[in-house]
Write a protein that holds these residues in place. Structure first.
Motif, PDB file in Angstrom:
ATOM      1  N   SER A 260      39.346 -20.066 -42.082  1.00  0.00           N
ATOM      2  CA  SER A 260      40.349 -20.800 -42.846  1.00  0.00           C
ATOM      3  C   SER A 260      40.109 -22.301 -42.754  1.00  0.00           C
ATOM      4  O   SER A 260      40.300 -23.035 -43.730  1.00  0.00           O
ATOM      5  N   ASN A 261      39.632 -22.766 -41.586  1.00  0.00           N
ATOM      6  CA  ASN A 261      39.317 -24.190 -41.494  1.00  0.00           C
ATOM      7  C   ASN A 261      38.145 -24.547 -42.387  1.00  0.00           C
ATOM      8  O   ASN A 261      38.104 -25.628 -42.992  1.00  0.00           O
ATOM      9  N   VAL A 263      37.409 -23.101 -45.189  1.00  0.00           N
ATOM     10  CA  VAL A 263      37.928 -23.201 -46.557  1.00  0.00           C
ATOM     11  C   VAL A 263      38.622 -24.538 -46.758  1.00  0.00           C
ATOM     12  O   VAL A 263      38.457 -25.197 -47.786  1.00  0.00           O
ATOM     13  N   GLY A 264      39.381 -24.948 -45.753  1.00  0.00           N
ATOM     14  CA  GLY A 264      40.082 -26.220 -45.861  1.00  0.00           C
ATOM     15  C   GLY A 264      39.114 -27.368 -46.048  1.00  0.00           C
ATOM     16  O   GLY A 264      39.309 -28.243 -46.905  1.00  0.00           O
ATOM     17  N   LEU A 267      37.675 -27.456 -49.466  1.00  0.00           N
ATOM     18  CA  LEU A 267      38.602 -28.007 -50.436  1.00  0.00           C
ATOM     19  C   LEU A 267      38.567 -29.526 -50.437  1.00  0.00           C
ATOM     20  O   LEU A 267      38.561 -30.165 -51.490  1.00  0.00           O
TER      21      LEU A 267
ATOM     22  N   PHE B 168      45.354 -32.563 -53.980  1.00  0.00           N
ATOM     23  CA  PHE B 168      46.249 -31.409 -53.968  1.00  0.00           C
ATOM     24  C   PHE B 168      47.276 -31.503 -52.854  1.00  0.00           C
ATOM     25  O   PHE B 168      48.266 -30.812 -52.862  1.00  0.00           O
ATOM     26  N   LEU B 219      43.812 -15.302 -49.250  1.00  0.00           N
ATOM     27  CA  LEU B 219      42.951 -16.475 -49.192  1.00  0.00           C
ATOM     28  C   LEU B 219      41.722 -16.269 -50.060  1.00  0.00           C
ATOM     29  O   LEU B 219      41.335 -17.137 -50.845  1.00  0.00           O
ATOM     30  N   ILE B 296      45.792 -22.648 -51.355  1.00  0.00           N
ATOM     31  CA  ILE B 296      44.826 -22.292 -50.312  1.00  0.00           C
ATOM     32  C   ILE B 296      45.152 -23.026 -49.029  1.00  0.00           C
ATOM     33  O   ILE B 296      45.128 -22.456 -47.931  1.00  0.00           O
ATOM     34  N   LYS B 297      45.454 -24.314 -49.190  1.00  0.00           N
ATOM     35  CA  LYS B 297      45.759 -25.098 -47.990  1.00  0.00           C
ATOM     36  C   LYS B 297      46.951 -24.495 -47.270  1.00  0.00           C
ATOM     37  O   LYS B 297      46.958 -24.355 -46.046  1.00  0.00           O
ATOM     38  N   SER B 300      45.886 -21.321 -45.462  1.00  0.00           N
ATOM     39  CA  SER B 300      45.108 -21.533 -44.238  1.00  0.00           C
ATOM     40  C   SER B 300      45.993 -22.090 -43.135  1.00  0.00           C
ATOM     41  O   SER B 300      45.819 -21.750 -41.961  1.00  0.00           O
ATOM     42  N   ASN B 304      46.462 -20.312 -39.532  1.00  0.00           N
ATOM     43  CA  ASN B 304      46.301 -21.025 -38.263  1.00  0.00           C
ATOM     44  C   ASN B 304      47.509 -20.867 -37.374  1.00  0.00           C
ATOM     45  O   ASN B 304      47.396 -20.590 -36.179  1.00  0.00           O
TER      46      ASN B 304
END
Lengths: 281, 325
Positions: A260-261, A263-264, A267, B168, B219, B296-297, B300, B304
């Motif tokens: 997930s990081n 992906v961040g 972005l 965003f 995701l 998405i942010k 995520s 986390n």
């Protein structure tokens, strides 16, 4: 007054209703001593579940009572639009006593639904707490003579939906803190709080066991059995096996966090590229 | 107007316990436990820089019969509530969400309309599935002033976004929530507690698999969407470049012809309108890309947080086991 088909056995109330009643009591008009309103919910063979309510404006004086029936009907229609399953199951009033006016109001509600339940919520905190009681009306007296009405008690229980419990738990925490405010906290702090609660509970249990061992309190077999159950729920695993399981779980979590990081970060990169000037044009 | 400054007119949102319970109940009953979207209206008032939400009422679902008039329903409700002294000032709206995927065009549209007419309005997002796992998940959002301005202009081409420097992360801002109860409600809470002692929830369960799977799947879907959007944009850029090259070539040929004709003494060919030959390609709007990126942010972040929580639980479980020597 129509005789009731099925007498009410019990009443289940959702906390929303109680909160609503308190709120409308706080917002009552200057001269009103109590607030009344309609209870909505379902009535299945004498077991009533109250899920919603709304207050109805009324005027009460020494010798007469006036209830805004038009308003009540209107509000009921509006509520039905949202939830067609809810029907009128009764009415509520704040304050402990049941006055003659209550009888009249109860008669009105008897016309609206079958065997309405009457709930009283003590907002004046007379006994030091807010007593919630349920009543149903019974006709008493000798037939063929003037008949009176008797209100018999109905046991009231508070039930929750699963998420409601969570909501109430959270709201309850603000009870002890000064100005009664609670912040909505994030997940990790919640784990910390749960751990603290567990610690407290364990401390109580340990102190009890200590006192029994010291002979201060007679040992109780049922509690002893509960303690045995408690101790045996900790799964008996080989330490190596457990470590492996733990590590696997942690690796899964770490991988997800890295993904997930990633992906961040991607972005952010995307954002930067979008911001670049198009030199071609 | 206060919106012109960078400081938002709402710094905090204060919610009554009653509102929270009502929202929970509505989502539970209407949305069949969180599978459908439910919406409703928030009522309250603004005190200095705190938005106080004191009551709410739900909206019926849109799938009902056609002759249902939403505005009429709202007006009726508010009028009736005014009779019983409930605050009838419209201050926002609430919506339920499934697994946290709520950043879409519909939300943007509705929130813009609200914020345009009532400056301090917020949207409360309630996640019923997360709440049933043990913690109340309720968040308040507003559109940033920058976003409001951009939406008003209605133009989301890449140039405008670049000029405004809108990323965003600057679309929505989250406002901290505080829950408040009156003294009487506190007394009532004592009564509730004694009558129905709260059982321990399964909050501390270690079963993280299902949730992680779901979140990762969401995701992945969002990332796919962003990918598609980016591909569209790249195609557009490629086409523009090709078109530009073709235009230049055409001009060059024209010039050559003209010089050739001049040298022969013929009149030069008229300048043709290039736009007639090469139709201009419409610039794609970047709005969807922005929204999906924001989504998405958010996802995520949720992952986390959830992972942090699970780590805590795992360490606690470890403490209960004898260590390997």
């Amino acid at each position: 007054m129509a005789a009731s088909d099925v007498s009410l056995r019990e009443c289940h109330v959702h906390p929303v209703v109680l909160f609503s009643i308190c709120d409308s009591f706080e917002r009552r008009n200057e001269d009103a001593k109590r607030v009344i309103g309609t209870l909505l919910g379902t009535n299945v063979h004498g077991s009533v579940e109250v899920t919603n309510c709304f207050s109805v404006p009324h005027n009460e004086s020494e010798d007469e009572v006036a209830v805004d029936m038009e308003f009540a009907r209107n509000m009921y229609e509006l509520h039905r639009r949202v939830n067609p399953n809810e029907t009128i199951v009764g009415w509520y009033a704040t304050g402990i006593d049941i006055t003659e006016h209550s009888v009249l109001i109860h008669e009105y509600y008897n016309r609206e639904c079958n065997n309405p339940i009457h709930m009283t919520v003590d907002t004046s905190l007379r006994d030091g707490k807010a007593t919630i009681k349920g009543w149903q009306s019974q006709i008493m007296g000798v037939t063929s003579k003037t008949q009176g009405v008797l209100f018999t008690p109905v046991p009231v229980e508070i039930v929750f939906y699963e998420p409601e419990k969570v909501g109430v738990d959270m709201v309850v925490e603000g009870k002890s803190s000064g100005r009664r405010t609670i912040d909505v906290v994030n997940d990790l702090e919640n784990v910390g709080k749960s751990a603290a609660k567990l610690q407290e509970m364990l401390a109580i249990v340990i102190s009890y066991v200590d006192e029994v061992l010291a002979g201060k309190i007679p040992a109780d077999n049922t509690i002893g059995r509960y303690l045995l159950d408690l101790a045996s729920t900790v799964p008996q695993l080989e330490p190596r096996e457990f470590e492996e399981m733990l590590n696997n779980n942690m690796k899964d979590l770490l991988m997800v966090v890295y993904l997930s990081n990633l992906v961040g970060t991607q972005l952010q990169l995307n954002e930067k590229i979008n911001m670049l000037e198009l030199t071609i044009k | 107007m206060a919106a012109a400054s960078e400081v938002s007119p709402v710094a905090r949102v204060q919610i009554d316990g009653l509102v929270i319970l009502k929202i929970i109940k509505h989502c539970e009953e209407e949305g069949t436990g969180g599978t459908e979207l439910v919406q409703g209206v928030l009522l309250g008032l603004v005190v200095e820089n705190t938005l106080e939400i004191t009551n709410c009422f739900p909206f019926p679902r849109h799938t009902d019969d056609e002759d249902f008039d939403e505005v009429h329903y709202q007006m009726e409700m508010m009028r009736n509530l005014r009779h019983v002294n409930i605050d009838h000032l419209h201050v926002g709206w609430y919506q339920s969400t499934m697994h946290g995927s709520f950043l879409n065009k519909a939300l943007l549209d509705s929130q813009f309309n609200y914020q345009h007419s009532i400056e301090e309005s917020v949207v409360l997002i309630y996640d019923p599935i997360k709440t049933s796992r043990g913690t109340l998940c309720l968040r308040a959002y507003r559109l940033t002033p920058l976003m409001m301005q951009m939406y008003k202009d209605g133009d989301f081409t890449p140039d405008c976004i670049r000029k405004a420097n809108l990323s965003f992360q600057e679309m929505f801002e989250e406002i901290p929530i505080v829950v408040r109860n009156s003294h009487l409600i506190n007394a009532m809470l004592c009564e509730i507690e004694t009558k129905a002692p709260t059982q321990p929830s399964n909050f501390l369960s270690l079963a993280t698999g299902a949730v992680l799977e779901k979140q990762l799947r969401l995701l992945m879907e969002s990332v796919d969407e962003v990918n598609q959007d980016n591909n569209k944009y790249m195609n557009f850029m490629r086409n523009t470049i090709k078109q530009d090259m073709a235009k230049n070539q055409h001009k060059y040929k024209r010039q050559q012809e003209n010089t050739a004709r001049q040298s022969r003494g013929d009149p030069p060919l008229p300048e043709e309108d290039l736009t007639k030959i090469f139709k201009p390609i419409p610039t794609p709007t970047r709005l969807d890309g922005l929204l999906t990126s924001g989504q998405i942010k958010h996802h995520s972040n949720e992952v986390n947080q959830f992972a942090a929580q699970s780590f805590g639980k795992l360490f606690m479980a470890e403490a209960l086991q004898p260590k390997t020597e």
